[in-house]
Every structure is written in C-alpha cells, then in structure tokens.
Design a protein around this motif. Structure first.
Motif, PDB file in Angstrom:
ATOM      1  N   LYS A   1     -67.689 -55.465  21.856  1.00 54.17           N
ATOM      2  CA  LYS A   1     -67.384 -56.586  20.973  1.00 54.17           C
ATOM      3  C   LYS A   1     -67.333 -56.149  19.519  1.00 54.17           C
ATOM      4  O   LYS A   1     -66.551 -56.669  18.735  1.00 54.17           O
ATOM      5  N   ARG A   2     -68.170 -55.169  19.144  1.00 54.45           N
ATOM      6  CA  ARG A   2     -68.173 -54.700  17.761  1.00 54.45           C
ATOM      7  C   ARG A   2     -66.848 -54.029  17.415  1.00 54.45           C
ATOM      8  O   ARG A   2     -66.279 -54.251  16.357  1.00 54.45           O
ATOM      9  N   ILE A   3     -66.350 -53.192  18.310  1.00 51.70           N
ATOM     10  CA  ILE A   3     -65.081 -52.513  18.055  1.00 51.70           C
ATOM     11  C   ILE A   3     -63.938 -53.512  18.030  1.00 51.70           C
ATOM     12  O   ILE A   3     -63.040 -53.454  17.192  1.00 51.70           O
ATOM     13  N   ALA A   4     -63.977 -54.464  18.942  1.00 45.45           N
ATOM     14  CA  ALA A   4     -62.927 -55.488  18.970  1.00 45.45           C
ATOM     15  C   ALA A   4     -62.920 -56.291  17.685  1.00 45.45           C
ATOM     16  O   ALA A   4     -61.866 -56.631  17.149  1.00 45.45           O
TER      17      ALA A   4
ATOM     18  N   GLU B   1     -67.288 -37.479   7.633  1.00 51.67           N
ATOM     19  CA  GLU B   1     -66.530 -36.915   8.740  1.00 51.67           C
ATOM     20  C   GLU B   1     -66.613 -37.714  10.043  1.00 51.67           C
ATOM     21  O   GLU B   1     -65.583 -37.867  10.726  1.00 51.67           O
ATOM     22  N   PRO B   2     -67.775 -38.237  10.463  1.00 46.46           N
ATOM     23  CA  PRO B   2     -67.783 -38.984  11.723  1.00 46.46           C
ATOM     24  C   PRO B   2     -66.879 -40.214  11.720  1.00 46.46           C
ATOM     25  O   PRO B   2     -66.463 -40.672  12.796  1.00 46.46           O
ATOM     26  N   ASP B   3     -66.576 -40.768  10.548  1.00 47.74           N
ATOM     27  CA  ASP B   3     -65.591 -41.851  10.482  1.00 47.74           C
ATOM     28  C   ASP B   3     -64.167 -41.308  10.515  1.00 47.74           C
ATOM     29  O   ASP B   3     -63.266 -41.935  11.079  1.00 47.74           O
ATOM     30  N   ARG B   4     -63.964 -40.159   9.924  1.00 43.74           N
ATOM     31  CA  ARG B   4     -62.608 -39.616   9.808  1.00 43.74           C
ATOM     32  C   ARG B   4     -62.083 -39.069  11.132  1.00 43.74           C
ATOM     33  O   ARG B   4     -60.868 -38.873  11.283  1.00 43.74           O
ATOM     34  N   THR B   5     -62.972 -38.793  12.077  1.00 45.06           N
ATOM     35  CA  THR B   5     -62.523 -38.241  13.355  1.00 45.06           C
ATOM     36  C   THR B   5     -62.168 -39.317  14.375  1.00 45.06           C
ATOM     37  O   THR B   5     -61.770 -38.991  15.500  1.00 45.06           O
TER      38      THR B   5
ATOM     39  N   GLY C   1     -60.267 -42.224  16.499  1.00 47.50           N
ATOM     40  CA  GLY C   1     -58.879 -42.414  16.904  1.00 47.50           C
ATOM     41  C   GLY C   1     -58.322 -41.281  17.734  1.00 47.50           C
ATOM     42  O   GLY C   1     -57.114 -41.198  17.950  1.00 47.50           O
ATOM     43  N   ALA C   2     -59.204 -40.386  18.231  1.00 46.40           N
ATOM     44  CA  ALA C   2     -58.732 -39.249  19.020  1.00 46.40           C
ATOM     45  C   ALA C   2     -58.376 -39.633  20.444  1.00 46.40           C
ATOM     46  O   ALA C   2     -57.675 -38.900  21.128  1.00 46.40           O
ATOM     47  N   GLY C   3     -58.866 -40.782  20.899  1.00 44.64           N
ATOM     48  CA  GLY C   3     -58.630 -41.204  22.275  1.00 44.64           C
ATOM     49  C   GLY C   3     -59.924 -41.223  23.057  1.00 44.64           C
ATOM     50  O   GLY C   3     -61.006 -41.025  22.516  1.00 44.64           O
TER      51      GLY C   3
ATOM     52  N   HIS D   1     -63.465 -39.436  23.823  1.00 46.22           N
ATOM     53  CA  HIS D   1     -63.989 -39.087  22.491  1.00 46.22           C
ATOM     54  C   HIS D   1     -64.473 -40.296  21.718  1.00 46.22           C
ATOM     55  O   HIS D   1     -65.614 -40.347  21.257  1.00 46.22           O
ATOM     56  N   ASP D   2     -63.617 -41.308  21.570  1.00 45.68           N
ATOM     57  CA  ASP D   2     -63.955 -42.426  20.690  1.00 45.68           C
ATOM     58  C   ASP D   2     -65.086 -43.282  21.247  1.00 45.68           C
ATOM     59  O   ASP D   2     -65.987 -43.680  20.504  1.00 45.68           O
ATOM     60  N   ARG D   3     -65.061 -43.571  22.521  1.00 41.89           N
ATOM     61  CA  ARG D   3     -66.095 -44.429  23.070  1.00 41.89           C
ATOM     62  C   ARG D   3     -67.471 -43.784  22.940  1.00 41.89           C
ATOM     63  O   ARG D   3     -68.456 -44.431  22.615  1.00 41.89           O
ATOM     64  N   GLU D   4     -67.549 -42.481  23.162  1.00 40.28           N
ATOM     65  CA  GLU D   4     -68.832 -41.795  23.052  1.00 40.28           C
ATOM     66  C   GLU D   4     -69.334 -41.773  21.609  1.00 40.28           C
ATOM     67  O   GLU D   4     -70.532 -41.849  21.368  1.00 40.28           O
ATOM     68  N   ARG D   5     -68.432 -41.681  20.649  1.00 35.15           N
ATOM     69  CA  ARG D   5     -68.842 -41.521  19.257  1.00 35.15           C
ATOM     70  C   ARG D   5     -68.930 -42.836  18.486  1.00 35.15           C
ATOM     71  O   ARG D   5     -69.776 -42.975  17.607  1.00 35.15           O
TER      72      ARG D   5
END
Length: 343
Positions: free
Chosen positions: A2-5, A66-70, A72-74, A77-81
């Motif tokens: 919900k936070r990401i949405a 950097e953790p924000d800039r990375t 959108g990788a897919g 990757h994104d769900r874990e981070r």
C-alpha cells in the motif's frame, strides 16, 4: 504494497506533487545529503584520516542518496529494497497494529520477523524492515573497518615490495567501499529520523484508525514535507548546531536501533499538530525548526554509529584463515594469506 501504491498515486496528482519526491524517498536529496555530510564532518580524531576530509564528507553525502537512486531496476530487486526504507509502527510501537511484533522485541533475523508478521496476518511489504537495514549496514561497515585496519597495518610493516604494493591497492579499494557503505548506512539512518518512515501515519493520518484531532489525511503530506519544504528550509550550519553530543557508552546494537526509531516515532504526533497549525507553510520558522531537529537527530545517530563501528572493528577477526585485527596491528600476526588468499 500500500505504501508503494500510494507513492505512485501521488505522482499523478499534479505539478505540485511532481515537484516533490515519491513518499518512499525519505528527505529527498537535500535531507540525505545534509545528514551524511554533517555526520562525517562531526567525526572525532580517532577515525582514519581519509575520512576526516572535505572530500570524504561530500562523497558520503552523495552516496547517502544511493538507495533511492537505484530504484526501478525491476523485480525482485525493487521489492526487496523498497521495504528497507521504513517500518510502519502504530502509536504504541508495534508493527502495523497490536497484533504485530513490538519494536522492542524484534526477532534476531529478518526471516523470523517476516514469519512473525505472516503469522499475525500482516503483509510483510506493508510493514517494512528498516531496523534490519540499519543493523545490517552497521555490521557491514564494522567489517569494512576491520579489513582496512589489517591492510593499513600490513602495508606499513611489509618489506616485500610486491606484497606492499598489493596491500596499498587493496587498502585503496577498501577505502572506496567504506565510503560507499557509510553512504548506504547513512541513508537508512536518515530514513529513520523522518517521522513518516516509522509510522502507519506515513502519508497523512491513517484512515484505518480513529482521528479525533482531525489531522490531515492528505496523500501529499509526506512528499511535501520531506521534499520541497525541507529543500527550502534546511541548512548545514543549522543542522550541525542542533546535533547532540556523542552517545557512545553502553552500546548494544539490538537495543540502540529500536530506541532510535522510537524517538522518531514520538515525533509523529507533534508533526501532525504542527501541520494542522500551518507550521509547514513557506518560510514558517516552526516547520524549519522541526526539520532541522529531525535532520540533526539523524546526523547525530549516524556519526555515533560510524564511531562505534570503528571501535567494534578493533576487536574483530577478518579474512580466511582468520586473523585477529589486534594482533596484526600489534605486529604479531602476518595477514598475507588471510587477505590475499592461498588458492
């Protein structure tokens, strides 16, 4: 989830929101930079000289983003981070609601934490795992420092030119990694000083719980505060002036991290009270003071964790076969096989 949405939905609300970062990017660029720079500038003389330079503070400030800039990788990757940046606590310090784990009694491992959330019928992605991101970052940095201590001591004592050259090159590689890992730890410690990253009220007061004080439920609350307002109000000199004295005694990582996050959680209600009173309007001194205090809290905690990781590293063992840092620094152990490898 919900936070990401909510973050993605916020980006569709118009130009005013587009000017601010997504709600999962605590502090935006300005805040994260300032926390990293202020923390490094506040390091004591006991830290390695390569860290006590303007270049090092600027580098850590940039790498703290950097953790924000990375993103959108897919997947995966994104769900874990993405869920590393926050932990959603209720007002009593339990994860999401009364059925979730207490921040004061977190399981030893993140996998055990996930299992406890699932057993309570809670969504792991909604909960976030910021405490574990901070602890993991601290432990990685302590290992970096232990490796650097061994390489630095060996380089100074080594008489073989080839080995000494390798120690020098590997020390330089480790210094680059240390700056990178200081930046990553800085990001998550910075996230932990932003009240919205510790609460179920992460973007306006939660609509799932009572709101007797009539606090805003606007989905623009989070981004407007940490982005545009912070960028206008924050100043490095003011952050440094507001930093707390070092608190380095009686350190216990598993107690320190929850205590830090609870201190930030305690600022959630004051934020909403101030927001309701108009304190985050452009140029409002009350909101500026709130931002400065929060950034200073992050910088103070980060400075202390850097120093504590450095001190912890002196008692470590490193490499394979493992050598004790203290023995290498004392000149009683040869670390060549542990550092270079024997295969």
């Amino acid at each position: 989830m919900k936070r990401i949405a909510a973050a993605l939905a916020a980006l569709t609300l118009g130009a005013a929101v587009a000017a601010a970062p997504a709600v999962v990017s605590a502090w935006g660029n300005t805040g994260h930079r300032l926390i990293g720079v202020a923390a490094v500038r506040g390091l004591p003389d006991e830290m390695p000289a390569f860290l006590r330079t303007p270049g090092a503070s600027a580098e850590v400030g940039e790498l703290s983003r950097e953790p924000d800039r990375t993103k959108g990788a897919g997947q995966p990757h994104d769900r874990e981070r993405d869920t590393a940046h926050f932990v959603d606590m209720d007002d009593a310090g339990r994860i999401i609601n009364a059925g979730g784990p207490s921040i004061d009694a977190l399981p030893r491992l993140k996998s055990e934490y996930d299992a406890a959330l699932i057993a309570a019928g809670l969504d792991v992605d909604d909960a976030g795992y910021l405490p574990y991101a901070i602890m993991d970052g601290y432990q990685q940095l302590a290992r970096d420092f232990a490796t650097w201590r061994v390489l630095n001591a060996a380089e100074r004592r080594e008489t073989d030119p080839g080995k000494r050259a390798w120690y020098r090159e590997d020390r330089q590689r480790r210094e680059a990694l240390i700056l990178r890992d200081m930046g990553y730890l800085g990001h998550y410690v910075g996230d932990g000083s932003q009240p919205h990253h510790t609460t179920v009220h992460y973007n306006g007061w939660s609509r799932d719980v009572p709101n007797p004080d009539g606090f805003t439920t606007s989905r623009q609350t989070h981004g407007a505060f940490e982005g545009a307002f912070t960028a206008r109000a924050a100043r490095l000199d003011a952050v440094e002036a507001a930093m707390a004295a070092p608190a380095l005694d009686g350190f216990d990582l598993r107690a320190r991290v929850p205590a830090y996050l609870k201190m930030t959680l305690a600022e959630v209600r004051p934020f909403y009270v101030l927001e309701k009173a108009g304190g985050f309007g452009e140029g409002d001194a009350r909101g500026a003071a709130f931002v400065m205090a929060r950034l200073a809290a992050g910088a103070s905690e980060l400075r202390d964790l850097y120093v504590l990781a450095w001190r912890d590293s002196a008692d470590d063992s490193i490499g394979w076969p493992a050598v004790k840092v203290a023995e290498v620094e004392a000149g009683t152990a040869d670390p060549w096989l542990a550092m270079y490898g024997e295969d």
